[in-house]
Design a protein around this motif. Structure first.
Motif, PDB file in Angstrom:
ATOM      1  N   PHE B 259       5.821  27.639 -14.774  1.00  0.00           N
ATOM      2  CA  PHE B 259       5.635  28.971 -14.206  1.00  0.00           C
ATOM      3  C   PHE B 259       4.390  28.931 -13.338  1.00  0.00           C
ATOM      4  O   PHE B 259       3.288  28.671 -13.817  1.00  0.00           O
ATOM      5  CB  PHE B 259       5.482  30.024 -15.304  1.00  0.00           C
ATOM      6  N   PHE B 286       5.752  32.958  -8.623  1.00  0.00           N
ATOM      7  CA  PHE B 286       5.481  34.400  -8.593  1.00  0.00           C
ATOM      8  C   PHE B 286       4.314  34.639  -7.643  1.00  0.00           C
ATOM      9  O   PHE B 286       3.191  34.244  -7.933  1.00  0.00           O
ATOM     10  CB  PHE B 286       5.142  34.852 -10.018  1.00  0.00           C
ATOM     11  N   GLN B 287       4.613  35.209  -6.479  1.00  0.00           N
ATOM     12  CA  GLN B 287       3.521  35.584  -5.566  1.00  0.00           C
ATOM     13  C   GLN B 287       2.997  36.936  -6.024  1.00  0.00           C
ATOM     14  O   GLN B 287       3.638  37.965  -5.830  1.00  0.00           O
ATOM     15  CB  GLN B 287       3.993  35.631  -4.122  1.00  0.00           C
ATOM     16  N   ALA B 288       1.846  36.905  -6.648  1.00  0.00           N
ATOM     17  CA  ALA B 288       1.299  38.098  -7.292  1.00  0.00           C
ATOM     18  C   ALA B 288       0.602  38.996  -6.285  1.00  0.00           C
ATOM     19  O   ALA B 288       0.426  38.633  -5.125  1.00  0.00           O
ATOM     20  CB  ALA B 288       0.333  37.683  -8.392  1.00  0.00           C
ATOM     21  N   ILE B 292      -6.150  37.795  -9.315  1.00  0.00           N
ATOM     22  CA  ILE B 292      -6.287  38.058 -10.752  1.00  0.00           C
ATOM     23  C   ILE B 292      -4.899  38.134 -11.383  1.00  0.00           C
ATOM     24  O   ILE B 292      -4.657  37.566 -12.447  1.00  0.00           O
ATOM     25  CB  ILE B 292      -7.086  39.362 -10.984  1.00  0.00           C
ATOM     26  N   ALA B 293      -3.985  38.831 -10.721  1.00  0.00           N
ATOM     27  CA  ALA B 293      -2.629  38.919 -11.257  1.00  0.00           C
ATOM     28  C   ALA B 293      -1.970  37.544 -11.257  1.00  0.00           C
ATOM     29  O   ALA B 293      -1.158  37.234 -12.131  1.00  0.00           O
ATOM     30  CB  ALA B 293      -1.801  39.901 -10.433  1.00  0.00           C
ATOM     31  N   THR B 296      -3.363  35.905 -14.399  1.00  0.00           N
ATOM     32  CA  THR B 296      -3.039  36.586 -15.654  1.00  0.00           C
ATOM     33  C   THR B 296      -1.533  36.508 -15.940  1.00  0.00           C
ATOM     34  O   THR B 296      -1.134  36.381 -17.100  1.00  0.00           O
ATOM     35  CB  THR B 296      -3.542  38.050 -15.664  1.00  0.00           C
ATOM     36  N   ALA B 297      -0.708  36.539 -14.904  1.00  0.00           N
ATOM     37  CA  ALA B 297       0.727  36.335 -15.129  1.00  0.00           C
ATOM     38  C   ALA B 297       0.960  34.942 -15.708  1.00  0.00           C
ATOM     39  O   ALA B 297       1.785  34.759 -16.615  1.00  0.00           O
ATOM     40  CB  ALA B 297       1.505  36.513 -13.827  1.00  0.00           C
ATOM     41  N   LEU B 299      -1.129  33.305 -17.528  1.00  0.00           N
ATOM     42  CA  LEU B 299      -1.555  33.347 -18.934  1.00  0.00           C
ATOM     43  C   LEU B 299      -0.460  33.959 -19.813  1.00  0.00           C
ATOM     44  O   LEU B 299      -0.213  33.490 -20.925  1.00  0.00           O
ATOM     45  CB  LEU B 299      -2.812  34.210 -19.063  1.00  0.00           C
ATOM     46  N   GLY B 300       0.166  35.016 -19.302  1.00  0.00           N
ATOM     47  CA  GLY B 300       1.274  35.632 -20.037  1.00  0.00           C
ATOM     48  C   GLY B 300       2.407  34.636 -20.243  1.00  0.00           C
ATOM     49  O   GLY B 300       3.003  34.564 -21.320  1.00  0.00           O
ATOM     50  N   ALA B 301       2.684  33.864 -19.205  1.00  0.00           N
ATOM     51  CA  ALA B 301       3.756  32.864 -19.303  1.00  0.00           C
ATOM     52  C   ALA B 301       3.381  31.759 -20.288  1.00  0.00           C
ATOM     53  O   ALA B 301       4.229  31.276 -21.045  1.00  0.00           O
ATOM     54  CB  ALA B 301       4.051  32.278 -17.924  1.00  0.00           C
ATOM     55  N   PHE B 303       1.394  32.125 -22.859  1.00  0.00           N
ATOM     56  CA  PHE B 303       1.518  32.748 -24.184  1.00  0.00           C
ATOM     57  C   PHE B 303       2.980  32.712 -24.629  1.00  0.00           C
ATOM     58  O   PHE B 303       3.280  32.638 -25.816  1.00  0.00           O
ATOM     59  CB  PHE B 303       1.008  34.192 -24.087  1.00  0.00           C
TER      60      PHE B 303
END
Lengths: 339, 614
Positions: B259, B286-288, B292-293, B296-297, B299-301, B303
């Motif tokens: 990811f 994922f182009q945030a 920061i996004a 953090t995205a 990091l979510g992935a 997790f």
């Protein structure tokens, strides 16, 4: 909305973690937690498939108290972290718990972008119109002139209206509920869960320490019948102790009318959750002393979710090129052999 | 007139022109062809940050340098032997760097009064004889010749004029005896829907080639033998592309989903572009909405059990700092790539620098140690990325991977790796063994690696909560206990230190003691190695040590340093790793700190070395 239905029966206890809850006594957060724990067994999802993501603030402690997967992250970033969780595994039921500071100030950018992308994530925004964890500064939803520690002469900021903001950001589900309205709160949690796409739920939540009574006109028995417009799809917008007041559209302008001699129930605007214009009109009744505050589902439409489109693209790519190995790419291009 | 052929060992060419002249493309085609011929090579693209600075201006000059050789080379070369200048500004910007005796080839048609004025020339240097005392100058009417070559194609003169870079390319192909066919094949694919564009470019290239072949202006062509590289299959590879392949290889070997979340930024964006094209490998990009996004995205992935990667450059790292700290305390495996560029602030977005090392080491609040690895060549970006992923997963830690603008856009021949020969990346997700008294213990560590168990949403019975508040070790519960905090600070530091157990003995190039040790990290490796080879050839007692992992440093570094009378560390910063090593080992390292937005040259290093040891 998670894809797979559970076959198990859960109780409220199954969603209660072993951590002591540490909000101030009397905080509205308790009620929200209690209703969430109460309604979650009915959502039909295996509990290991729930994930709670939060940022920073009083409300963001929420995940610690839910016995599900949870990640208490950094200020304002919960929507982005939740997006990563959902994209990594779209089968999960992902919940963002945030507040007016976390979700609309430091993390406002992530909130609007989550809404426009329409990932199937449920956002619970606890709006107490104050900063609680940092002990009482004004928030982006505080009223103009709010006197706080950081605004001794009153705040100059015009507040955000979370509902107009989310509608403007392209949300496919916009709702509002109130911490004290336990049954309605449960219904809104269920509606959020059942909506496929980002669901935005603003929860009026009382901070009894730093902004006590911010919503008392909407929650006090004596006043609430006159101040709240309970929304029900396909029903006329009627309110008032006598149920004799309604919202009527005069041209493009909503007006409060009294049903009786001049107006009948047929003159009252009928709520349609799929009508963006109605949702807009309703959302703008917020902060407006001439109108009751709309509570309920303002807007709900189905649209393709980001993750479904992402999966379609992945499948499409495999169909075109076959599921490949990076070895094929490594070996491609102009190669030559040294003997 | 007969043409003579001269054999040479190595050549440095610089193509320079206006941003719109297609110099990067020309350089790229010359590079690919040179790779196919079998020379060793190294390249250095150098372009302005402006997409199109005003035509003809000095600010708009874009250049591409390639060095190729029959020998093993380490750098894109210092001064060019031959400069191709497509307009007066290109000549003005690069002329001073050509050594006396070098060659200049110019597009004479671009030396108009207007362009001369834009470049700041009062008289035409092609006519006033100022260059001829020092250089061999070829003034070629490239624009005119491509116009003639394609006059019957019915294309606008503007479009035809754009093919003049292919005239220059064809001429250079002739001079250095390279085939034109691979470029013809490439054009046919690239412009498949515009056959007339293919034709115009082919004609321009042939015209350039034939110009060399038939006119009496060019009397000598040069050949460069194949380099004697180790046996194997080779291709040319650009750093950012190699890095992307390394990430994908790590995902495939570990059987994790990759990811990638990020926000476009020069010079890292090509990693996002490259991975986005590999959806058939199951890679999610994922182009945030912002930097920061992006992290953090990721990091979510992570997790949720994905291999999470984000890439950016210095300004983006500044924004990601808080999330990197969260990754440290949550002990989640992510890789954060910093393709360094000139700073501070926006700095020099398209130029290279090594000035984010201290940011990578210390740019977070609190005690937040992260392993830091730096790649050393464009091809090494593959292995460094693979290694960063392997370590992140094995130790459950975020890892910083440092590259730079020079490595990212530069290229070199690259022996094609075979996936099955790469070190394994074994994933062991959490299981019931981490449950104590019916509770999952998210910080119950592996005794050797100190890694915590990785339980991901969807795993039954392992529901748990983590977060950015200090954890009690083992249980992962929120803890404000003073002793526990100290213990956790220590544990996080120790976990990073433990990684050094994986490194073998440091490999010193040269003797293990002597007058001078040249230390390098990241992209300065090649220049340092070239300098040391040259100094050793002059019987100087000089050795070279390259440092791959900045954190942790190799365990034997201290004992190596004290065996040398002098230690010199060239860095494209104001002395960052030298500061750390001085503090760590109390060795008086001399810095060679040239912060000019371009690689330090081998000559710079030799000069400094000579001044130290005479």
């Amino acid at each position: 909305m998670a894809e797979t239905k559970t076959t198990k029966t859960y109780t409220r206890q199954d969603f209660t973690s072993d951590q002591a809850v540490r909000w101030c006594p009397g905080c509205g957060d308790y009620a929200i937690l209690a209703q969430t724990q109460k309604v979650f067994p009915d959502l039909g999802v295996d509990k290991e498939n729930f994930v709670f993501i939060s940022g920073i603030g009083c409300s963001s402690r929420f995940p610690y108290y839910m016995d599900t997967y949870g990640f208490h992250t950094i200020h304002g970033r919960a929507p982005a972290i939740a997006s990563g969780v959902k994209l990594a595994n779209p089968e999960l039921s992902v919940w963002v718990v945030t507040g007016d500071g976390d979700g609309l100030s430091i993390g406002g950018n992530h909130t609007i972008h989550l809404l426009r992308r329409n990932l199937d994530i449920n956002v619970m925004l606890f709006n107490n119109r104050i900063y609680g964890l940092t002990k009482g500064q004004y928030s982006p939803t505080s009223e103009v002139g709010k006197v706080t520690k950081s605004t001794p002469m009153g705040s100059l900021d015009r507040p955000f209206n979370p509902l107009t903001l989310s509608l403007g950001a392209g949300a496919t589900f916009v709702s509002r509920t109130i911490d004290k309205e336990t049954k309605h709160l449960q219904d809104m949690i269920k509606r959020s869960h059942n909506h496929k796409g980002t669901s935005f739920m603003e929860i009026y939540q009382n901070c009894n320490i730093f902004n006590d009574g911010a919503f008392s006109p909407l929650t006090d028995r004596e006043t609430k019948l006159e101040t709240v417009l309970w929304l029900e799809n396909n029903s006329p917008m009627i309110f008032g102790a006598e149920k004799n007041k309604g919202i009527r559209l005069e041209g493009n302008t909503p007006k409060v009318i009294e049903i009786g001699d001049k107006w009948s129930i047929d003159d009252v605007l009928v709520h349609d959750e799929s009508d963006y214009v109605i949702a807009s009109l309703l959302s703008n009744m917020t902060y407006n002393p001439d109108f009751p505050d709309p509570v309920g589902v303002l807007y709900a439409v189905e649209d393709t979710t980001y993750e479904d489109m992402m999966i379609d693209q992945l499948n499409e790519a495999v169909k075109k090129k076959d599921k490949g190995s990076i070895q094929d790419i490594i070996n491609s291009g102009d190669t030559w052999v040294v003997k | 007139m007969s043409k003579t052929t001269k054999q040479v060992d190595e050549v440095v060419i610089r193509f320079a022109g206006d941003s719109g002249d297609g110099m990067q493309l020309t350089g790229g085609r010359f590079t690919e062809t040179t790779a196919i011929v079998g020379n060793d090579l190294s390249t250095l693209p150098d372009f302005p940050a402006e997409i199109r600075a005003p035509a003809g201006s000095l600010a708009g000059v874009s250049a591409f340098q390639i060095k190729f050789s029959s020998k093993d080379i380490h750098t894109p070369g210092d001064a060019p032997d031959i400069l191709v200048a497509m307009n007066p500004a290109a000549l003005k910007a690069h002329q001073t760097e050509i050594l006396p005796g070098g060659t200049i080839i110019c597009n004479a048609n671009a030396f108009t009064p207007k362009n001369l004025k834009l470049a700041g020339y009062e008289t035409n240097p092609l006519e006033d004889k100022t260059l001829e005392d020092h250089y061999t100058v070829y003034s070629v009417e490239m624009s005119k010749m491509v116009a003639l070559a394609s006059e019957d194609l019915g294309l606008s003169s503007k479009i035809v004029d754009r093919t003049k870079n292919f005239f220059a390319l064809g001429l250079l192909f002739w001079i250095y005896d390279r085939p034109t066919q691979p470029t013809k094949d490439w054009l046919a694919i690239k412009f498949a829907k515009k056959p007339e564009i293919v034709e115009a470019n082919v004609r321009a290239m042939d015209a350039g080639y034939n110009y060399g072949e038939t006119t009496e202006i060019f009397t000598t062509r040069y050949t460069v033998d194949k380099a004697s590289l180790p046996p194997g299959t080779y291709r040319n590879v650009v750093g950012n592309y190699a890095l992307s392949m390394g990430l994908a290889a790590a995902a495939e070997k570990s059987k994790l989903n990759l990811f990638y979340g990020g926000y476009p930024i020069t010079p890292a964006s090509d990693i996002l572009h490259t991975l986005s094209a590999w959806k058939h490998l199951g890679i999610k990009t994922f182009q945030a909405e912002d930097e920061i996004a992006g992290i953090t995205a990721v990091l979510g992935a992570a997790f949720t059990g994905s291999l999470g990667v984000t890439a950016t450059s210095g300004p983006g790292i500044a924004l990601k700092g808080e999330a990197m700290g969260l990754a440290v305390i949550a002990e989640l495996p992510i890789v954060v790539v910093n393709v360094q560029r000139g700073g501070p602030s926006t700095g020099l977005p398209t130029k290279t620098e090594q000035s984010d090392l201290l940011q990578a080491m210390y740019g977070r609040n609190g005690e937040a140690p992260m392993p830091v690895i730096a790649s050393s060549t464009p091809g090494d970006c593959f292995y460094a990325a693979y290694e960063a992923c392997r370590i992140a997963i094995k130790y459950m830690t975020p890892v910083v991977l440092l590259t730079d603008g020079y490595l990212a856009n530069g290229s070199e021949p690259w022996q094609v790796p075979v996936l099955k020969d790469l070190p394994p990346i074994d994933i062991k997700f959490a299981d019931k063994s981490s449950i104590v008294d019916g509770q999952f213990m998210p910080y119950l560590r592996n005794k050797k690696t100190l890694a915590r168990p990785w339980a991901i949403p969807g795993m039954k019975g392992l529901e748990h909560r983590i977060g950015g508040i200090e954890k009690e070790d083992v249980t992962g519960n929120v803890s404000y206990d003073p002793e526990n905090h100290h213990h956790m600070v220590e544990t996080r530091a120790k976990k990073v230190e433990t990684i050094a157990d994986e490194f073998g003995k440091s490999e010193i190039f040269g003797n293990k003691s002597g007058d001078l040790l040249i230390l390098s990290w990241g992209g300065t490796k090649g220049a340092c190695r070239s300098a040391v080879e040259a100094l050793q050839a002059k019987k100087k007692k000089v050795s070279h040590l390259h440092i791959r992992w900045i954190n942790p440093l190799p365990k034997d570094l201290g004992e190596i340093l004290i065996k040398f009378k002098n230690v010199l560390m060239p860095e494209i910063n104001y002395g960052q790793l030298s500061k750390i090593i001085r503090a760590e080992y109390l060795v008086d390292i001399k810095g060679l700190n040239l912060v000019r937005g371009k690689p330090i040259s081998s000559a710079d290093i030799q000069e400094e070395a000579n001044s130290l040891i005479g």
